[in-house]
Design a protein around this motif. Structure first.
Motif, PDB file in Angstrom:
ATOM      1  N   ALA A 182       0.855  -1.183   0.000  1.00 20.05           N
ATOM      2  CA  ALA A 182       0.000   0.000   0.000  1.00 20.05           C
ATOM      3  C   ALA A 182       0.895   1.238   0.000  1.00 20.05           C
ATOM      4  CB  ALA A 182      -0.913   0.016   1.216  1.00 20.05           C
ATOM      5  N   LYS A 183       0.543   2.214  -0.829  1.00 19.08           N
ATOM      6  CA  LYS A 183       1.316   3.450  -0.968  1.00 19.08           C
ATOM      7  C   LYS A 183       2.785   3.094  -1.236  1.00 19.08           C
ATOM      8  CE  LYS A 183      -0.113   7.205   1.080  1.00 19.08           C
ATOM      9  NZ  LYS A 183      -0.533   8.219   2.079  1.00 19.08           N
ATOM     10  N   ASN A 184       3.701   3.583  -0.385  1.00 17.38           N
ATOM     11  CA  ASN A 184       5.124   3.313  -0.627  1.00 17.38           C
ATOM     12  C   ASN A 184       5.699   2.290   0.342  1.00 17.38           C
ATOM     13  OD1 ASN A 184       4.908   4.926   1.611  1.00 17.38           O
ATOM     14  ND2 ASN A 184       6.662   6.219   1.137  1.00 17.38           N
ATOM     15  N   LYS A 185       4.820   1.434   0.912  1.00 15.64           N
ATOM     16  CA  LYS A 185       5.290   0.465   1.896  1.00 15.64           C
ATOM     17  C   LYS A 185       4.784  -0.945   1.589  1.00 15.64           C
ATOM     18  CE  LYS A 185       5.585   3.776   5.720  1.00 15.64           C
ATOM     19  NZ  LYS A 185       5.133   4.096   7.096  1.00 15.64           N
ATOM     20  N   VAL A 186       5.541  -1.912   2.100  1.00 20.75           N
ATOM     21  CA  VAL A 186       5.141  -3.316   2.051  1.00 20.75           C
ATOM     22  C   VAL A 186       5.120  -3.828   3.487  1.00 20.75           C
ATOM     23  CG1 VAL A 186       5.720  -5.626   1.239  1.00 20.75           C
ATOM     24  CG2 VAL A 186       6.111  -3.662  -0.246  1.00 20.75           C
ATOM     25  N   PHE A 187       4.008  -4.431   3.899  1.00 21.92           N
ATOM     26  CA  PHE A 187       3.848  -4.936   5.262  1.00 21.92           C
ATOM     27  C   PHE A 187       3.793  -6.461   5.251  1.00 21.92           C
ATOM     28  CE2 PHE A 187       1.664  -0.837   4.992  1.00 21.92           C
ATOM     29  CZ  PHE A 187       2.283  -0.124   6.018  1.00 21.92           C
ATOM     30  N   LEU A 188       4.312  -7.049   6.325  1.00 22.08           N
ATOM     31  CA  LEU A 188       4.252  -8.497   6.499  1.00 22.08           C
ATOM     32  C   LEU A 188       3.485  -8.776   7.790  1.00 22.08           C
ATOM     33  CD1 LEU A 188       5.273 -11.120   5.147  1.00 22.08           C
ATOM     34  CD2 LEU A 188       7.193 -11.068   6.734  1.00 22.08           C
TER      35      LEU A 188
END
Length: 1269
Positions: free
Chosen positions: A817-823
């Motif tokens: 999402a946007k400029n991030k990747v989450f785990l």
């Protein structure tokens, strides 16, 4: 009347009686002869309309099938299409004759129609196949008088043409469905000239009185239009029969609202055309009774009188029509040899294939051997020579003329003997003949002559070398395509190692072949013959294969690039480069100009293969489960399937009526799902391209689709902009479950590895997990929560969750999402890791590796990054795409991955190779100074180091590490200045590394920085709306503060003056000594994107996001000229050196050239389609510059497809152009040295002298270009 037809009429009797008016319907039925005048009167005597309708239906129920069909067609003609649709299912099959004037079951009417239409007569040996004829007639009835296609398909020799002709030998069918007649066209394998000849002949037949035109159509499009008019006006409701269609493009010439019956070996040929389509497959085998019937006809005996051996022969022939015909033809000549031929077939010693072999055609082998033995002795060896032919290949007569060293007529006489004996097949292609063997015949010959094959292949190569030269092969020669397709095959089969290497390692051969047949076939040959090519030098083979794999998408598409120039861009150690340089040196003597990279030592190509299957943006691509195929879809509305190793196209399907957004292979690789903006979901057979299902229950565009990972019970999930997820069972026609919960568009969905959960991402800022079995929401993660801060209220923030991907164990899920990747942890919903890709990029897509901790991330900055999700460290940058990357995906085994982009390409990468790469990538922040014959480059790399690079030697000095947003060199290369994202400004003295820092920096990111000519002042502009003049030696500061929004850029004028422009739409002239505004121009209502100053210093230009450009005088507040016409943001402008011309470029790739004195448009340089033969910029035009003599123009852009020639612009032309380039941001021609430098993302190119030749951009390291003289 058939019971089915009668029941259908009774079932819908009430609706018919209520709605129809009988008067006109009875007129049609009387004209068809199924209703008498007295019966008409009886109907008319009824008092009400409904009673008249009831009486008519009562009469029809007492009549025959023909009356039912006549009534059905009358309903269609009188506009009762809904009522006709009710009766469609009950349409009966009409018998072949109505008994009127019938001879052999065929009426004189039928004979006349078929004769006039050129329909072939029944063959001498003819066996009826009623079931197939019935099936074809049923499909023809289904056309219902509307345009459409009925396809008869099957293997060669299975009787398709005979069946097509037999299907129309039906009085009722012709009279009711095709009263306009039947027109037969034998098509075959055609080129464009051959097809035009066929169309001309057909138009002549249809317009014998020349009432429409006395002139033959001159091209295919004109012929198509003529045919459409003739079929609609002179021959309405007629049937066009196209016999032996090979190519889909041929059908497009007949796609003009006709009713068409066609025969073909490939049922997918109709994928290229529109309208209703019906298919009749023809089995290749015959039953025992049909086989006996064929034999009886050959030997002119009754079936009951055939000897016992006939039954055994049919058994040995295994029902093959071809084998039965071969034996039948032999028995016709020697009717007493029943026992002899049976023994030959049964003789163990005569069989060429052992029982333990996988060879399936033992009966054919025996029948073929007998047939060959019966040939004349003087032509047997010629038939042996045909052992070198491949399956499904039609060979021009000229190839065999070369092989046998004979005249055309002699060769055709020999081949006709083979054709007469059913040993060879012949197709007419215009004035020439094409010959081919049945697949089973190829198998037979290969096995029979296995020991001679190498010598036979060597023979054809030797003959080719005697009669042909590679450089003399021309597309207008009938045998040209054969040699380009099969020369390497013959050399490899002949074990001619030296000749094969000379051929495959030739730039001339690569250029010629890719231009004619595309790159995939050549790449396949490098893979196929790698074992032989490596014998010389594995590195050489690798050089050429890599060169072709990475440049084939350019070489195979018009306008064709210069392959020598492409070769010069390879590393100097490459054999490709060495060969290109030799050719370039030779051609320079003849006036050609070439560009050569000088410092290429660090250039690395990380892509393994680049393919360009689409004609527009590629939105999605995916691997098959076995990793052998790739499916892709995009803005051109097509689904493409090609081989992952070579890029060879396997399927091309016009899949939807609008852009196709996603595609997915099923777990068993049998199906491919597609979804589209047209709101539909479709499932296709992945091998044949046949449409299996269409689902249309979504109410908005469908954004994503994904199959379950287990093939035992296939489910398909789809997500749509209607906020819903749907589950589909591929064995059912309707949705199984609809999942509610998202409040905005569903962008992406993925099944968990065990298929128990379905993850979905939405524009509502959430990730949701659903139980697949119950379709209930299991949990929801608010991704938007992780972007909240105190400065921005939650309700004002938009967080679009783009994509998700599961870990291989199903315990974690990755979300973008946007400029991030989450785990996230699946069980706890806790955040395990967070990857921040940068402030100025947006994550477009992400994918988890199936076997390790790597993740792919596609960014909006045209690049792809590889990350370790455990350490949250970036592993590699993958650059090469020239526009937005929409999709990334690992192969099932994780050894490779693909990326798809707006630039129309799909790139394949080897994971290990990418991970091992340690190449440094330059960012956009770059400056260059030319000094005599030297060029120095100042650049920032991807690990934040400031580099000073010698453009000729490639030597790099690493200066410092900083968060650099812009940089520049002083005029005499003594100092380096750079601005930061935090607003700080520093100067570094190169001699002793002393650092000077501005005490008063900017409050926001520094966007542009430049020394004055004397090097004493440093001028900087910033997002904080100010410009700072820093006398860094005296520590004096002047601030220029008047712009209301961020300063876009500035230029220095004479006499300590400065021109600045801003997002606020104004342009200001300052005295930077006093800090005062001298002129304030309100130029545009939107952002001013660029300005240029005329060389005579009297005028300046401004361009804007409002799609206009203006020419101003420094002395006037109002513009001299407002230049309108651009359809996109006008990104740049440039005056010619003599100040008489202004060039402007926009975001649509369009360049306009204007007369400065009167504002008149002189030239429009607009991008046009490849089909039209040329193209310009494929993205933004970001900079323009005229040459010192104003006769040439340099244009820089998002990526270049081709350049303008000087002739097109008379006095103007393009200096340097490329076929493919990352975003080029600046271009400049230096008058003093006549140097050209071009700045692009991470690259610097330099040209000495102005050239008209084309050059290739797109390297990832700074490099220089010089003329190769």
């Amino acid at each position: 009347m058939d019971a089915k037809a009668r029941n259908c009429l009774l079932q819908h009797r009430e609706a018919l009686e209520r709605d129809i008016k009988t008067s006109y319907i009875m007129d049609h039925m009387i004209s068809n002869g199924v209703l008498t005048v007295s019966e008409e009167e009886k109907v008319k005597n009824e008092p009400t309309q409904q009673q008249r309708a009831a009486m008519l239906i009562k009469m029809i129920l007492k009549k025959d099938n023909y009356s039912y069909v006549s009534f059905y067609n009358a309903l269609l003609h009188e506009g009762y299409k809904d009522l006709a649709a009710l009766l469609h299912a009950g349409i009966p099959v009409i018998s072949s004759s109505n008994g009127k004037d019938s001879v052999g079951g065929i009426t004189s009417y039928v004979r006349t129609v078929l004769c006039e239409g050129g329909v072939p007569q029944r063959p001498v040996v003819f066996v009826t196949r009623k079931k197939l004829v019935h099936a074809i007639q049923q499909k023809l009835f289904k056309l219902s008088g509307e345009p459409g296609w009925v396809t008869i398909y099957g293997m060669a020799g299975c009787g398709k043409s005979v069946l097509a002709a037999e299907a129309v030998r039906d009085h009722s069918l012709l009279e009711v469905c095709f009263p306009g007649g039947v027109h037969w066209v034998s098509v075959g394998k055609q080129d464009k000239s051959g097809l035009l000849m066929k169309l001309q002949n057909l138009c002549t037949r249809l317009d014998q009185d020349e009432s429409f035109s006395q002139r033959l159509p001159l091209n295919i499009e004109e012929a198509k239009d003529r045919l459409r008019i003739l079929m609609l006006r002179k021959h309405p409701r007629s049937l066009l029969i196209l016999d032996d269609i090979w190519d889909p493009w041929v059908l497009k010439a007949f796609d003009n609202q006709c009713q068409i019956l066609l025969t073909t070996r490939d049922k997918s040929v109709t994928d290229s055309v529109m309208g209703p389509k019906y298919v009749v497959p023809v089995e290749s085998g015959l039953g025992k009774e049909k086989g006996l019937e064929i034999l009886s006809l050959f030997v002119n005996m009754k079936k009951a009188d055939l000897p016992e051996q006939a039954h055994s022969i049919i058994k040995e022939c295994k029902g093959s029509p071809l084998v039965v015909s071969l034996i039948g033809a032999l028995l016709r000549d020697f009717p007493n040899r029943w026992e002899y031929y049976l023994k030959q077939l049964q003789n163990k010693q005569f069989k060429r294939i052992r029982k333990s072999s996988s060879y399936d055609y033992e009966a054919l082998d025996e029948a073929m051997s007998i047939s060959v033995e019966m040939l004349r002795e003087d032509i047997k060896d010629y038939y042996t020579d045909l052992s070198i032919l491949q399956k499904d290949v039609k060979v021009p007569t000229k190839v065999l003329c070369i092989l046998w060293d004979m005249e055309t007529e002699e060769v055709e006489d020999i081949l006709q003997e083979f054709v007469n004996k059913s040993l060879l097949f012949c197709d007419r292609n215009g004035k020439s003949f094409l010959y081919y063997l049945h697949d089973l015949q190829v198998d037979f010959l290969t096995e029979k002559n296995r020991s001679q094959l190498q010598d036979l292949h060597k023979k054809i190569i030797t003959q080719f070398q005697r009669h042909r030269r590679l450089h003399t092969l021309s597309p207008d020669q009938e045998d040209c395509m054969y040699w380009y397709n099969f020369l390497a095959y013959h050399m490899a089969s002949a074990n001619m190692h030296k000749e094969l290497c000379a051929l495959m390692f030739s730039l001339d051969w690569i250029k010629a072949k890719t231009e004619l047949v595309g790159p995939a076939h050549l790449i396949h040959e490098f893979v196929e013959y790698r074992h032989m090519l490596d014998e010389k030098d594995g590195t050489v083979c690798e050089n050429f294969q890599e060169f072709l794999s990475l440049n084939g998408h350019l070489l195979g598409r018009q306008p064709f690039p210069n392959i020598v120039q492409l070769g010069l861009c390879e590393l100097e150690t490459s054999e490709v480069y060495q060969q290109a340089k030799l050719q370039a040196k030779q051609e320079v003597d003849n006036g050609m100009l070439y560009l050569e990279w000088i410092n290429k030592k660090n250039i690395k190509n990380l892509s393994r293969l680049v393919v360009c299957p689409h004609t527009d943006a590629v939105y999605h691509a995916c691997f098959s489960e076995d990793g052998q195929r790739i499916a892709s879809c995009g803005a051109d509305k097509t689904l493409q399937v090609f081989k992952a190793e070579t890029g060879e196209k396997l399927l091309e399907i016009k899949a939807h009526e609008d852009e196709v957004l996603c595609c997915a292979f099923s777990a068993d690789d049998k199906f491919i799902a597609t979804c589209s903006v047209d709101k539909k979901v479709k499932i296709w057979n992945s091998m044949t391209g046949e449409l299996v299902h269409t689902y249309d229950e979504h109410s908005e565009q469908v954004n994503c689709c994904h199959f379950t990972n287990n093939s035992n019970h296939l489910l398909l999930a789809t997500g749509s902009s209607d906020c819903f997820l749907k589950l589909w069972d591929v064995n059912q026609k309707e949705c199984r479950n609809t999942m509610f919960g998202h409040t905005n568009s569903v962008n992406h969905c993925r099944f968990s590895p065990d298929d128990k959960l379905l993850a979905s991402c939405s524009a509502d800022g959430t990730l949701k997990l659903w139980d697949v079995k119950s379709a209930n929401e299991r949990k929801s993660i608010n991704v938007k929560h992780f972007f909240l801060n105190s400065e921005e209220p939650q309700e004002d923030m938009e967080v679009i969750v783009k994509c998700c991907s599961w870990s291989a164990d199903g315990a974690r899920i990755m979300v973008a999402a946007k400029n991030k990747v989450f785990l996230f942890d699946i069980h706890t919903s806790g955040l395990l890791a967070e990857i921040h890709t940068g402030h100025h990029s947006t994550v477009q897509y992400c994918d988890f590796s199936p076997h390790n901790h790597l993740a792919l991330v596609a960014l909006s900055q045209y690049c792809v990054e590889l990350w370790n999700v455990d350490s949250c460290l970036k592993v590699a940058d993958c650059r090469g795409h020239l526009s937005w990357v929409h999709c990334v995906m690992f192969s099932p085994d994780g050894s490779s991955f693909l990326t798809s982009s707006d630039d129309q390409t799909i790139r394949l990468w080897e994971t290990k190779k990418v991970c091992k790469n340690s190449a440094i990538v330059l960012k956009q922040e770059i400056d260059v100074v030319f000094q005599e014959n030297e060029v120095m480059v100042l650049a920032v790399d991807n690990i934040r180091r400031l580099q000073l690079i010698n453009g000729k030697t490639g030597q790099i000095d690493y200066l410092t590490e900083a968060h650099v947003s812009c940089c520049c060199l002083s005029p005499h290369l003594q100092y380096v200045a750079f601005g930061g994202e935090d607003g700080a400004i520093q100067i570094l003295e190169l001699l002793n590394n002393r650092v000077f820092q501005s005490k008063i920096g900017h409050k926001n990111t520094v966007r542009h920085i430049q020394f004055t000519a004397d090097g004493k002042n440093l001028i900087s502009s910033s997002d904080d709306c100010t410009i700072q003049i820093w006398n860094w030696q005296s520590e004096e500061y002047v601030f220029l503060q008047a712009h209301q929004e961020a300063v876009k850029d500035f230029k220095l004028l004479k006499n300590s003056r400065l021109l600045s422009w801003s997002f606020d739409g104004t342009v200001k002239v300052w005295n930077f000594i006093t800090g005062r505004i001298e002129k304030d121009f309100v130029c545009h209502q939107d952002t001013v994107l660029s300005c240029d100053i005329s060389p005579d210093a009297t005028k300046f230009s401004s361009t804007s996001a409002d799609k206009t450009a203006k020419i101003w005088s420094f002395e006037l507040i109002s513009p001299l000229h407002e230049l309108r016409g651009h359809k996109g943001c006008v990104r740049c402008s440039a005056f010619s050196v003599d100040s008489t011309l202004l060039a402007t470029g926009d975001d649509n790739g369009e360049i306009r050239i204007w007369n400065v004195s009167n504002g008149e448009l002189l030239h429009l340089c607009a991008p046009i389609s490849v089909e039209e033969g040329a193209a310009t910029h494929g993205g933004w035009v970001t900079d323009l510059c005229f040459s010192p003599n104003s006769k040439m123009l340099v244009s820089a852009g998002g990526y270049l497809k081709d350049g303008f020639s000087p002739l097109e612009f008379k006095a103007l032309g393009l200096c340097v152009s490329g076929w493919e380039c990352p975003e080029i941001t600046s271009a400049c021609v230096l008058e003093s040295s006549k140097h050209t430098w071009i700045q692009q993302r991470g690259d610097l190119l330099k040209v000495t002298g102005l050239m008209t030749a084309s050059a290739l951009w797109g390297r990832r390291q700074p490099a220089c270009l010089n003329l190769l003289l």
